[in-house]
Design an enzyme around this catalytic site. Structure first.
Site, PDB file in Angstrom:
ATOM      1  CG  HIS A   9     -84.605 -18.869 -32.746  1.00  0.00           C
ATOM      2  ND1 HIS A   9     -85.219 -17.685 -33.087  1.00  0.00           N
ATOM      3  CD2 HIS A   9     -84.779 -19.699 -33.825  1.00  0.00           C
ATOM      4  CE1 HIS A   9     -85.728 -17.780 -34.307  1.00  0.00           C
ATOM      5  NE2 HIS A   9     -85.472 -18.991 -34.772  1.00  0.00           N
ATOM      6  CG  HIS A  33     -81.669 -21.015 -37.382  1.00  0.00           C
ATOM      7  ND1 HIS A  33     -81.917 -20.119 -38.394  1.00  0.00           N
ATOM      8  CD2 HIS A  33     -82.862 -21.179 -36.741  1.00  0.00           C
ATOM      9  CE1 HIS A  33     -83.186 -19.750 -38.356  1.00  0.00           C
ATOM     10  NE2 HIS A  33     -83.786 -20.380 -37.359  1.00  0.00           N
ATOM     11  CD  GLU A  34     -83.905 -23.759 -34.253  1.00  0.00           C
ATOM     12  OE1 GLU A  34     -84.439 -23.055 -33.375  1.00  0.00           O
ATOM     13  OE2 GLU A  34     -84.366 -23.855 -35.401  1.00  0.00           O
ATOM     14  CG  HIS A  36     -84.129 -12.821 -29.568  1.00  0.00           C
ATOM     15  ND1 HIS A  36     -85.060 -12.799 -30.572  1.00  0.00           N
ATOM     16  CD2 HIS A  36     -84.154 -11.582 -29.023  1.00  0.00           C
ATOM     17  CE1 HIS A  36     -85.610 -11.605 -30.641  1.00  0.00           C
ATOM     18  NE2 HIS A  36     -85.076 -10.843 -29.705  1.00  0.00           N
TER      19      HIS A  36
END
Length: 699
Positions: free
Chosen positions: A494, A490-491, A497
């Site tokens: 980020h 998940h991180e 991105h």
């Protein structure tokens, strides 16, 4: 013009006085990363003072420019201010969250009002706003490209939404509100850290029999913690998730499970100096007052005006549509767990501290899936390689570990990220282990932003992933739980991105997107964690090197929809509680505990589940800027399930054409409207049924 010259001279004078300050010098480091090894506590406050003075001078120069306002001399010039401050902010606030101490907290208490005053001084500078407004008014005649048009509209909106159109008396009140909120936010977060580290919640166990059922790895970690705390031969448990989660899952001792869960869920609610109830009430008073300054009835509508959802009615309807099937599933799960409890303790009712324990038993019974059997295949560095490998197959990215890099803590590792042609994409730091000064949870931060400067140089970003995973012990490396694996992916989503941003302007780059869109890239990456072909690339037994066997992969995937009623209900209840707080039109007579109970009763929350974040330790909405925004995790889950379905529909998880379109979405950052970007990628609106199917709520 004299005022500008004086300010400029002052900035130059301060800069000269601080030449030895590594936060104010261009660092002589690989790839221009911060010189963490040279930065000391004494450097932070002078760096902020100098950097803030410099940005004020830059802004005054724009506001007092005698030339007619243009896109370049006003909008772009404003976007390019504050480079020195970007460095100070990126370094200080990351270290504060990841490796802070009392001295840094004291600095933060001085710096936060300074930052708030600077922000208000820019936004509420009427001469500057009139220039911005003039460019905005003629934007259609300027021949701007879509990114430039977005910069103009977002710059104007940022001014208008933050008070530029308010009368003078309301502007002054807004400044006071913002400064007080900045300090309250700091206080709330510091209280949570203090409660988590308090001696009052350090639970020492002296009799190993009381730990029956607890895996040896968890006992070893607890023994090391106890020894470090001066209690050799004992076992220490705290409200940190890595400490208490194994107890909730495996320990037969019901009283210990209860104690640890209550320690975690009552943080900030003990009537002591760290109690957060008064902080919450004051934050809500100020947020409501601030919303009304702008003509909104409640904070939620003021905040949501810049999000995909637009207003609280849309969010409430969305949450209600997912809440009903989630709660129904949770009730079915509770009934199953109650039957297991009846076998052990006839006549007892299932409690929140029983849920994880009996859910683990049920998972073993239904799917023969024992997480302790899986953990040896999830060694931290291998899982990280797996996440890196997904990015390589999707986007052609390469990751090279860099040695002897400046870091703020020896546990931090650094990676150079390049594209398929070898060009620099960015620098990624990872910091995965808990420590006393680190706030709970996991997150991504931007240490240095991506942007293109006036000379056309593309400054590549410096990004960090931070977590609180199990530390290695004397006998074992860091082994992750299934939740931890998803968190790491998940991180990293980020981080991608931020790393892959290709914006020209700082204020539109990376993760500077609506909050209900920002979780799409992160949650999208979670989809890959347990795909069989991905597991085969990283899940190797830490002792034997054996790749995870097919039967374990099959068990993982069969159990993928297990306990999703609990998971989703726990998440949604926190989202609804957040919205209930921020739909308040008055905080008069607000009783935090009573308000929470009323909210949970209204939604029909079952007693067997405790809301994921109770108000007094709800950092997301009272510290980290997710107020009226926690729903975005579920909103983005609809998007991510639909985006992953786009790959599934091709029959190839790494379909090149689909990956190219998704990479384009990531690269755009905030340069385009979020809904427009998603429609361009998918060709249609996201279908919520993809999320409900993934969770097993519908066929």
């Amino acid at each position: 013009m004299k005022k500008i010259i004086i300010l400029g001279a002052l900035a130059m004078s301060l800069f000269a006085c601080n030449k030895s300050n590594p936060l104010l010098e261009q660092p002589n480091t690989p790839y221009g990363v911060p010189a963490f090894d040279k930065i000391e506590l004494k450097h932070y406050l002078p760096a902020f003072e100098t950097a803030i003075t410099e940005q004020k001078a830059e802004v005054e120069a724009i506001a007092n420019n005698e030339a007619e306002p243009t896109f370049e001399n006003t909008i772009v010039a404003l976007d390019r201010t504050g480079s020195l401050l970007d460095r100070a902010v990126g370094v200080f606030f990351n270290v504060l969250e990841a490796d802070g101490n009392n001295e840094m907290n004291e600095i933060a208490e001085k710096v936060s009002p300074m930052m708030s005053e600077l922000s208000d001084g820019i936004i509420l500078n009427d001469k500057l706003f009139q220039r911005v407004k003039a460019v905005y008014g003629q934007r259609e005649q300027l021949g701007l490209n879509p990114e430039q048009m977005r910069l103009v509209t977002q710059t104007y909106k940022n001014f208008a939404d933050n008070g530029a159109n308010l009368p003078e008396d309301k502007k002054e009140r807004l400044k006071e509100i913002n400064q007080e909120l900045a300090l309250l936010s700091l206080k709330f977060g510091n209280n949570v850290v203090a409660e988590t580290n308090s001696d009052d919640v350090k639970r020492f166990v002296t009799d190993e029999k009381l730990l029956a059922g607890l895996p040896e790895s968890a006992k070893a970690a607890a023994a090391e913690e106890a020894a470090a705390a001066g209690h050799p031969g004992e076992w220490l448990f705290t409200p940190k998730r890595t400490s208490f989660t194994p107890v909730l899952q495996y320990c037969e001792n019901r009283e210990l499970r209860k104690q640890l869960l209550l320690d975690y869920t009552t943080r900030g609610n003990h009537g002591n100096e760290n109690d957060n109830k008064a902080v919450i009430i004051r934050e809500m008073e100020l947020r409501i007052e601030k919303a009304k300054l702008f003509g909104y009835d409640n904070p939620a509508d003021y905040i949501l005006s810049d999000c995909m959802a637009m207003n609280h009615q849309t969010v409430d309807a969305f949450l209600a549509s997912v809440w009903a099937p989630s709660l129904a599933a949770a009730k079915r799960e509770a009934a199953e767990l109650q039957k297991l409890l009846d076998e052990d303790l006839p006549g007892e009712k299932l409690q929140p501290w029983d849920w994880w324990y009996y859910a683990e038993k049920l998972r073993k019974a239904k799917y023969a899936l024992d997480e302790e059997e899986i953990k040896p295949y999830f060694e931290l560095s291998n899982v990280r390689k797996g996440a890196f490998g997904v990015a390589t197959k999707l986007y052609g990215l390469q990751f090279e570990k860099l040695e002897n890099m400046p870091v703020y803590n020896p546990e931090v590792e650094v990676f150079k990220v390049t594209d398929a042609e070898g060009a620099l994409v960015g620098i990624l730091y990872t910091d995965y282990f808990p420590r006393a000064g680190k706030r709970p949870g996991a997150w991504m931060n931007e240490i240095l932003p991506q942007y293109v400067d006036a000379e056309g140089v593309d400054h590549r970003p410096v990004i960090i992933n931070v977590g609180n995973f199990n530390k290695p012990t004397a006998g074992n490396p860091s082994l992750l739980s299934m939740d931890d694996v998803e968190t790491l992916f998940h991180e990293f989503g980020h981080a991608l991105h931020g790393l892959m941003s290709k914006a020209h302007y700082k204020s539109l780059s990376g993760t500077r997107v609506p909050r209900d869109f920002v979780e799409l890239p992160s949650q999208f990456m979670e989809n890959y964690a347990y795909e069989p072909e991905v597991l085969k690339t990283y899940a190797f037994h830490y002792q034997t090197g054996e790749v995870i066997p097919d039967e374990l992969i099959e068990k993982i995937n069969k159990a993928g929809k297990f306990n999703q009623g609990f998971v989703t209900t726990e998440l949604l209840s926190a989202s609804i509680l957040d919205m209930d707080f921020h739909e308040l039109t008055s905080a008069e007579g607000l009783d935090v505990d009573a308000f929470e109970k009323k909210s949970l009763d209204k939604m029909g929350m079952i007693d067997e589940i405790i809301v994921r974040y109770r108000p007094t330790f709800y950092n997301h909405i009272f510290t980290t800027g997710y107020e009226a925004g926690y729903y975005s995790y579920t909103w983005a889950a609809v998007l991510d399930a639909d985006a992953f379905a786009a790959f599934k529909e091709t029959g190839d998880l790494f379909d090149a054409e689909t990956a190219k379109r998704f990479r384009h979405l990531l690269e755009q950052g905030g340069t385009r409207d979020a809904q427009e970007l998603y429609l361009e990628f998918r060709g249609k609106e996201a279908d919520p049924k993809n999320l409900l199917r993934r969770k097993g709520f519908i066929e």
